[in-house]
Design a protein around this motif. Sequence first.
Motif, PDB file in Angstrom:
ATOM      1  N   ALA A  35       5.091  -1.626  -5.529  1.00 50.53           N
ATOM      2  CA  ALA A  35       4.582  -2.830  -4.875  1.00 50.53           C
ATOM      3  C   ALA A  35       3.895  -2.430  -3.584  1.00 50.53           C
ATOM      4  O   ALA A  35       4.248  -1.441  -2.934  1.00 50.53           O
ATOM      5  N   ILE A  36       2.918  -3.230  -3.204  1.00 48.25           N
ATOM      6  CA  ILE A  36       2.214  -3.085  -1.926  1.00 48.25           C
ATOM      7  C   ILE A  36       2.228  -4.436  -1.233  1.00 48.25           C
ATOM      8  O   ILE A  36       1.905  -5.458  -1.841  1.00 48.25           O
ATOM      9  N   ALA A  37       2.609  -4.436   0.030  1.00 49.87           N
ATOM     10  CA  ALA A  37       2.578  -5.647   0.854  1.00 49.87           C
ATOM     11  C   ALA A  37       1.474  -5.513   1.885  1.00 49.87           C
ATOM     12  O   ALA A  37       1.325  -4.466   2.515  1.00 49.87           O
ATOM     13  N   ALA A  38       0.703  -6.558   2.049  1.00 53.08           N
ATOM     14  CA  ALA A  38      -0.344  -6.615   3.066  1.00 53.08           C
ATOM     15  C   ALA A  38      -0.120  -7.902   3.863  1.00 53.08           C
ATOM     16  O   ALA A  38      -0.648  -8.961   3.521  1.00 53.08           O
ATOM     17  N   VAL A  39       0.700  -7.799   4.883  1.00 61.48           N
ATOM     18  CA  VAL A  39       1.166  -8.968   5.637  1.00 61.48           C
ATOM     19  C   VAL A  39       0.151  -9.331   6.720  1.00 61.48           C
ATOM     20  O   VAL A  39      -0.017  -8.599   7.690  1.00 61.48           O
TER      21      VAL A  39
ATOM     22  N   GLY B  16       1.597  -3.502 -13.985  1.00 59.80           N
ATOM     23  CA  GLY B  16       2.945  -3.967 -13.701  1.00 59.80           C
ATOM     24  C   GLY B  16       3.293  -3.941 -12.225  1.00 59.80           C
ATOM     25  O   GLY B  16       4.316  -4.509 -11.818  1.00 59.80           O
ATOM     26  N   GLY B  17       2.473  -3.275 -11.404  1.00 56.75           N
ATOM     27  CA  GLY B  17       2.724  -3.237  -9.965  1.00 56.75           C
ATOM     28  C   GLY B  17       2.413  -4.573  -9.313  1.00 56.75           C
ATOM     29  O   GLY B  17       1.574  -5.345  -9.798  1.00 56.75           O
ATOM     30  N   LEU B  18       3.078  -4.847  -8.212  1.00 60.92           N
ATOM     31  CA  LEU B  18       2.935  -6.119  -7.511  1.00 60.92           C
ATOM     32  C   LEU B  18       2.178  -5.942  -6.196  1.00 60.92           C
ATOM     33  O   LEU B  18       2.446  -4.998  -5.447  1.00 60.92           O
ATOM     34  N   LEU B  19       1.261  -6.858  -5.939  1.00 64.16           N
ATOM     35  CA  LEU B  19       0.525  -6.902  -4.674  1.00 64.16           C
ATOM     36  C   LEU B  19       0.863  -8.213  -3.982  1.00 64.16           C
ATOM     37  O   LEU B  19       0.596  -9.289  -4.514  1.00 64.16           O
ATOM     38  N   ALA B  20       1.482  -8.112  -2.803  1.00 63.27           N
ATOM     39  CA  ALA B  20       1.856  -9.287  -2.021  1.00 63.27           C
ATOM     40  C   ALA B  20       0.987  -9.344  -0.778  1.00 63.27           C
ATOM     41  O   ALA B  20       0.840  -8.340  -0.075  1.00 63.27           O
TER      42      ALA B  20
ATOM     43  N   LEU C  98       4.755   0.168  -0.288  1.00 61.96           N
ATOM     44  CA  LEU C  98       3.795   0.413   0.796  1.00 61.96           C
ATOM     45  C   LEU C  98       3.575  -0.855   1.606  1.00 61.96           C
ATOM     46  O   LEU C  98       3.243  -1.899   1.053  1.00 61.96           O
ATOM     47  N   ASP C  99       3.745  -0.737   2.908  1.00 63.32           N
ATOM     48  CA  ASP C  99       3.420  -1.805   3.858  1.00 63.32           C
ATOM     49  C   ASP C  99       2.056  -1.457   4.439  1.00 63.32           C
ATOM     50  O   ASP C  99       1.941  -0.674   5.382  1.00 63.32           O
ATOM     51  N   TYR C 100       1.005  -2.033   3.829  1.00 62.32           N
ATOM     52  CA  TYR C 100      -0.374  -1.701   4.212  1.00 62.32           C
ATOM     53  C   TYR C 100      -0.807  -2.607   5.363  1.00 62.32           C
ATOM     54  O   TYR C 100      -0.702  -3.825   5.274  1.00 62.32           O
ATOM     55  N   GLY C 101      -1.321  -1.993   6.436  1.00 59.08           N
ATOM     56  CA  GLY C 101      -1.622  -2.763   7.629  1.00 59.08           C
ATOM     57  C   GLY C 101      -0.332  -3.119   8.341  1.00 59.08           C
ATOM     58  O   GLY C 101      -0.134  -4.253   8.773  1.00 59.08           O
ATOM     59  N   CYS C 102       0.551  -2.131   8.453  1.00 63.90           N
ATOM     60  CA  CYS C 102       1.918  -2.389   8.904  1.00 63.90           C
ATOM     61  C   CYS C 102       2.027  -2.781  10.370  1.00 63.90           C
ATOM     62  O   CYS C 102       3.059  -3.310  10.800  1.00 63.90           O
ATOM     63  N   GLY C 103       0.977  -2.512  11.159  1.00 66.08           N
ATOM     64  CA  GLY C 103       1.024  -2.894  12.569  1.00 66.08           C
ATOM     65  C   GLY C 103       2.197  -2.268  13.296  1.00 66.08           C
ATOM     66  O   GLY C 103       2.479  -1.076  13.155  1.00 66.08           O
TER      67      GLY C 103
ATOM     68  N   ALA D 158      -9.154  -5.437  -3.490  1.00 67.24           N
ATOM     69  CA  ALA D 158      -9.479  -4.699  -4.710  1.00 67.24           C
ATOM     70  C   ALA D 158      -9.041  -3.244  -4.586  1.00 67.24           C
ATOM     71  O   ALA D 158      -8.561  -2.643  -5.552  1.00 67.24           O
ATOM     72  N   GLN D 159      -9.203  -2.667  -3.389  1.00 66.53           N
ATOM     73  CA  GLN D 159      -8.755  -1.293  -3.175  1.00 66.53           C
ATOM     74  C   GLN D 159      -7.246  -1.173  -3.369  1.00 66.53           C
ATOM     75  O   GLN D 159      -6.758  -0.203  -3.960  1.00 66.53           O
ATOM     76  N   LEU D 160      -6.512  -2.157  -2.873  1.00 72.86           N
ATOM     77  CA  LEU D 160      -5.056  -2.123  -3.011  1.00 72.86           C
ATOM     78  C   LEU D 160      -4.633  -2.322  -4.466  1.00 72.86           C
ATOM     79  O   LEU D 160      -3.709  -1.653  -4.947  1.00 72.86           O
TER      80      LEU D 160
END
Length: 204
Positions: free
Chosen positions: A121-125, A148-152, A60-65, A139-141
Amino acid sequence: MAEKFLSKVYTVSGVDETRAIYDDWSASYEAEIGENGYATPGRIAAALAGLIADKSRPLLDYGCGTGLGGLALRLQGFSVIDGMDLSPEMLEQARAKHLYRHLAIVAGDAPPPVDPGTYGAIAAVGVIGSGAAPVSVLAQLLDCLAPGGLLAFSFNDHTLEDPSYAAVVDGWLRSGAAVERFREHGPHLPGIGLGANVYVIEKT
């Protein structure tokens, strides 16, 4: 001549004001940040690529713009990417790139409608911080990830000036709620002398 937004965006606050400025900025966003050397999408995508072997798992690209994060992730080999953003106009720019499996509007004050484990994984760029989403979104993400999931994500230098942002992350690490897999300070928008920390944390 296109209106400039970088001088304004770090002073906005609240969901409605944030959505409005990004809607207005959508047509000229990539040109303005591109001329300032926007580096964070590539840095986050590279950090995730170094930690994830199976790049076919949904991300997931969160806040993908407008989709610059999705493009960077594609270039690193990720093949199944969904995007969410609070700005309809930004999402239209992202849709035109044909990078995403699904795109959705997300309410800026509500958790994303994601069941834990949907994404590895979730990315919040460039999403959390001054002129963007509050630290509570992190925290929501994290809640959307299975163990085991990754938050970037990234904190730019303006955000790092407020110790409350880093304190949230450090609190998770101290409590054992997450493990830090990557942290590095580097360029964000070098054209205006702005850097950022890039983080990747693993939910335990």
